[in-house]
Write an enzyme that holds these catalytic residues in place. Structure first.
Site, PDB file in Angstrom:
ATOM      1  N   HIS A   1       0.819  -1.211   0.000  1.00 41.47           N
ATOM      2  CA  HIS A   1       0.000   0.000   0.000  1.00 41.47           C
ATOM      3  C   HIS A   1       0.853   1.262   0.000  1.00 41.47           C
ATOM      4  O   HIS A   1       0.498   2.264  -0.625  1.00 41.47           O
ATOM      5  CB  HIS A   1      -0.924  -0.009   1.225  1.00 41.47           C
ATOM      6  CG  HIS A   1      -1.992   1.035   1.189  1.00 41.47           C
ATOM      7  ND1 HIS A   1      -3.101   0.931   0.377  1.00 41.47           N
ATOM      8  CD2 HIS A   1      -2.128   2.205   1.854  1.00 41.47           C
ATOM      9  CE1 HIS A   1      -3.872   1.988   0.550  1.00 41.47           C
ATOM     10  NE2 HIS A   1      -3.296   2.785   1.436  1.00 41.47           N
TER      11      HIS A   1
ATOM     12  N   HIS B   1     -10.224   2.310  -1.052  1.00 37.34           N
ATOM     13  CA  HIS B   1     -10.454   1.976   0.353  1.00 37.34           C
ATOM     14  C   HIS B   1     -11.243   0.675   0.381  1.00 37.34           C
ATOM     15  O   HIS B   1     -12.321   0.585   0.967  1.00 37.34           O
ATOM     16  CB  HIS B   1     -11.194   3.107   1.073  1.00 37.34           C
ATOM     17  CG  HIS B   1     -10.461   3.591   2.278  1.00 37.34           C
ATOM     18  ND1 HIS B   1     -11.082   3.937   3.454  1.00 37.34           N
ATOM     19  CD2 HIS B   1      -9.133   3.769   2.501  1.00 37.34           C
ATOM     20  CE1 HIS B   1     -10.180   4.323   4.338  1.00 37.34           C
ATOM     21  NE2 HIS B   1      -8.995   4.235   3.783  1.00 37.34           N
TER      22      HIS B   1
END
Length: 779
Positions: free
Chosen positions: A52, A98
């Site tokens: 990430h 998300h």
């Protein structure tokens, strides 16, 4: 010296599992530090070395993207991309995901996804002007998927509506592969309000480091590591890794930061998003080739018993880290406090290239910035040279394998019933992936700020009026920016390379359909585990396709996001990967928004035309028709001829600027029949269509996809001018691009004929009922 207290006594193997690190990672950390890391430092490495944050699996692939162009001012590496949109205005834009947080806490996961991308925008000095989203859920025949859809949409609408940024468009798709792992991708646009772009690199040794915004709590601890791992039956235990947002504090933060940036007294800025204080301090130091020291005792805390680990890995929302001019410090602090925000000096910029963290008069972490941010490890994967055998077999499929058409009816392989083409069209319009998303759009405030030109769903792309202090330019007109998010994940599943080319082409086509010139993209690469051969091949092939399309269409990549490990495990440890979904966020510009057009027909008797590529294929292979009507996901997606794509879009835009074209709509999911139906529904007008092809199957003519095709209507009064213009422009096309008239706008019915044979005769109100009520009927 680094504290060697009990923080340094921990079970290494167990901690590595928690931080999603390998034993090799641990050995490399020890090598870089020259010692063993303490538990806090291991946590910092865990988040900073996650996919990430550092793209350890994808960075070599991303390096091949074209990232420069005449309009690009800031490319990948900063909080968001920046392009020049003319009239001394600069557009800031980016897309983020998300996904995992939304899977286990849909409302807060989606809401904080909006908040996070907005901070990326205003951190650069830009006022957020629009939000779009790309959402993926499992099919709505499962209550769990309906619940996820409700929660995500509610979270997006709550945060966006409260913070005062319009949600102007997007896309939603449904497929069983997303049942355990929905996708929530949010794109935001902003208009720069400062003379200079605010960058993230720390400047000037000795400058104060100012913490601004909300307090730090225990919510979101380890969120970046959580986002870089697969979901399983125990993932609900990770709810504390999901952040909790407050849009009203975000609104204050936007206004306070923009005011502060305008003074020139803020030297650099970084939002505290993924990995919180760890990432913001490390990236700020690394980007400035300096170091930062932080005293955690000075950080505004929500709770009294927080450890250094929790402070550093918390992803509490609405927080910013600023480097400011020392002589202006008190003025800035008072300015932020006036907005009801915390504003504390928590450290300073140092010359030593390290991130040094102290708490209770002890150094609890001391790490070289390069180890955390610059020289992060790269996972090397072998890329298979040939497509997987199961795909090669699917590519062999041809339409001859479908049942024969008899008396304008065809047998559905899904339910073994025969249907007319009119019935098939109604079925496709009721497919939630194709049907109206008005149930979703109605929950979003799309009109706040009063610059939204088209309501969501009315045009192929969102269009935002660009204006400062309500002043028009010297020609008494407003310029605008168009934006679209697109991806046909079924195509990418069946051919990642062609499918990704098509995603870029379609996003550009949608922007062109409103009359805007495509300029640049941001992308969100949603894929499953890169640790499998097929998973990494899909990712690599998709990146190759995006690169090729962006080069050909002259739309460079200004940044984006990679979200891997999007797959779910059931109780039997069976893994279900999502369909690979590289979402393309395209932006474009138009000089005068008054010339922009929407998708629905405008006037009775306007002529209906289609433009497309002869070289590009159009096919029912990989089509919505094949999947939804025959329950087949097979065939090779049609090839896009990118040079023809450019010609088609250029001709359309030029015709729109000359006011020859009244409406336009790209031919995509569901093919020509669905595109025609949508134009009828949006206008409450019909269409009479005459098809002439002799050698094609009727279902191919109606439902094939691909071919770079755009449907448009020409005002009857402008038809001769259009024909004259077409004659001039057609010399540029060569033999590969066709433009032909196929019918006219009528009153109440959609009639489609083939050589005097009626294929479809449907009332517009029938089409509308199926199209508008499909999703709402699921609740």
């Amino acid at each position: 010296m680094i504290d060697s207290s009990s923080n340094n006594t921990y079970d290494v193997n167990e901690s590595l599992k928690v931080e999603n690190l390998t034993r090799d990672d641990y050995e490399e950390i020890c090598k870089r530090l020259g010692r063993k890391p303490n538990r806090t430092e291991l946590g910092m490495f865990g988040v900073m070395w996650s996919e990430h944050c550092c793209y350890r699996n994808s960075k070599p692939l991303l390096a091949n993207f074209p990232t420069t162009g005449k309009n690009v001012l800031v490319g990948p590496g900063e909080n968001a991309g920046v392009i020049d949109v003319g009239n001394d205005q600069k557009l800031v834009f980016k897309i983020e995901s998300h996904n995992h947080p939304s899977a286990i806490e849909p409302f807060q996961g989606a809401a904080t996804g909006v908040g996070g991308i907005l901070r990326d925008i205003f951190t650069m000095g830009a006022r957020p002007i629009a939000v779009l989203n790309s959402l993926r859920f499992g099919n709505l025949d499962k209550l769990s998927n309906i619940s996820l859809l409700r929660g995500v949409v509610s979270g997006i609408s709550h945060y966006g509506n409260c913070v005062g940024v319009p949600t102007v468009g997007g896309e939603i798709d449904f497929d069983d592969s997303y049942s355990g792992n929905p996708l929530v991708n949010v794109m935001a646009l902003g208009l720069l309000e400062t003379d200079e772009i605010v960058c993230s690199g720390a400047k000037e040794v000795g400058s104060p480091v100012l913490y601004v915004g909300n307090t730090t709590g225990k919510d979101g601890v380890g969120g970046a590591s959580f986002a870089s791992s697969e979901l399983n039956t125990n993932s609900l235990d990770n709810r504390p890794a999901v952040q909790v947002g407050d849009p009203f504090i975000e609104k204050s933060l936007i206004e306070a930061c923009l005011d502060a940036f305008k003074t020139g007294d803020v030297l650099s800025a970084q939002d505290m998003g993924a990995a919180g204080l760890t990432c913001s301090s490390a990236e700020m130091a690394a980007n400035g080739s300096l170091g930062i020291s932080i005293n955690l005792d000075l950080v505004p805390a929500r709770e009294n018993d927080m450890s250094a680990y929790q402070y550093l890995l918390s992803e509490s929302q609405e927080r910013m880290l600023l480097v400011v001019k020392e002589e202006k410090l008190n003025t800035l602090i008072n300015q932020f406090k006036k907005w009801g925000l915390f504003a504390n000096v928590i450290g300073e910029v140092i010359s030593r290239k390290e991130v040094i963290i102290s708490q209770k008069n002890q150094i609890v972490a001391q790490i070289p910035t390069s180890a955390l941010s610059d020289e992060t490890p790269i996972n090397i994967h072998n890329i298979i040279k040939e497509p997987p055998i199961h795909l090669l077999e699917k590519w062999e499929w041809t339409e001859e394998e479908l049942p024969a058409i008899s008396e304008n009816k065809i047998l559905s392989l899904k339910d073994q019933q025969k249907y007319s083409f009119s019935e098939i069209i109604l079925k496709l319009l009721s497919n939630p992936s194709i049907a109206s998303k008005s149930w979703v759009y109605r929950q979003y405030d799309s009109q706040v700020q009063s610059n939204t030109v088209f309501k969501p769903g009315d045009a192929d792309a969102a269009l935002i009026r660009l204006r400062r202090q309500d002043e028009k330019n010297k020609n008494n007109e407003f310029s605008g920016v168009a934006a679209s998010v697109d991806c046909n994940s079924r195509w990418v599943l069946l051919d990642p390379y062609r499918g990704s080319i098509a995603a870029v082409a379609e996003s550009a086509r949608n922007v062109s359909c409103v009359g805007a010139q495509p300029i640049a993209i941001t992308n969100n690469l949603n894929f499953s585990s890169p640790e499998t051969e097929i998973g990494y091949w899909q990712l690599s092939s998709a990146c190759d396709g995006i690169s090729k399309a962006c080069i050909a269409l002259e739309t460079p990549v200004t940044g984006g996001n990679v979200s891997l490990y999007n797959e779910s495990k059931n109780q039997n440890n069976q893994v279900t990967p999502i369909n690979p979904t590289p979402v393309i966020g395209m932006v474009g510009t138009i000089k005068n928004v008054d010339k922009a057009i929407s998708s629905g027909w405008k006037n009775i008797n306007d002529q209906i035309w289609i433009i497309g590529s002869n070289a590009s294929e159009s096919s029912i292979a990989a089509s919505s028709y094949l999947e939804y009507f025959h329950d087949l996901v097979t065939g090779r997606p049609p090839k896009i001829h990118l040079q023809d794509e450019k010609y088609c879009q250029s001709f359309l835009r030029d015709s729109i600027q000359k006011n020859y074209i009244a409406s336009s709509h790209d031919v995509s999911d569901g093919g020509l029949a669905v595109a025609l139906s949508e134009c009828c529904i949006l206008s409450s007008k019909g269409a009479y269509i005459q098809l002439e092809e002799k050698n094609a199957r009727q279902d191919n003519l109606l439902f094939s996809e691909g071919g770079s095709r755009i449907l448009f209507s020409v005002n009857k009064k402008e038809e001769q001018n259009f024909l004259n213009f077409l004659e001039i422009k057609s010399k540029d096309f060569g033999r590969n691009v066709y433009v032909k008239k196929i019918g006219f706008v009528s009153e109440h019915n959609l009639d489609i004929t083939l050589q005097d044979q009626t294929l479809c005769n449907l009332r517009v109100d029938e089409l509308t009922e199926k199209f508008n009520n499909s999703i709402s009927n699921c609740f």
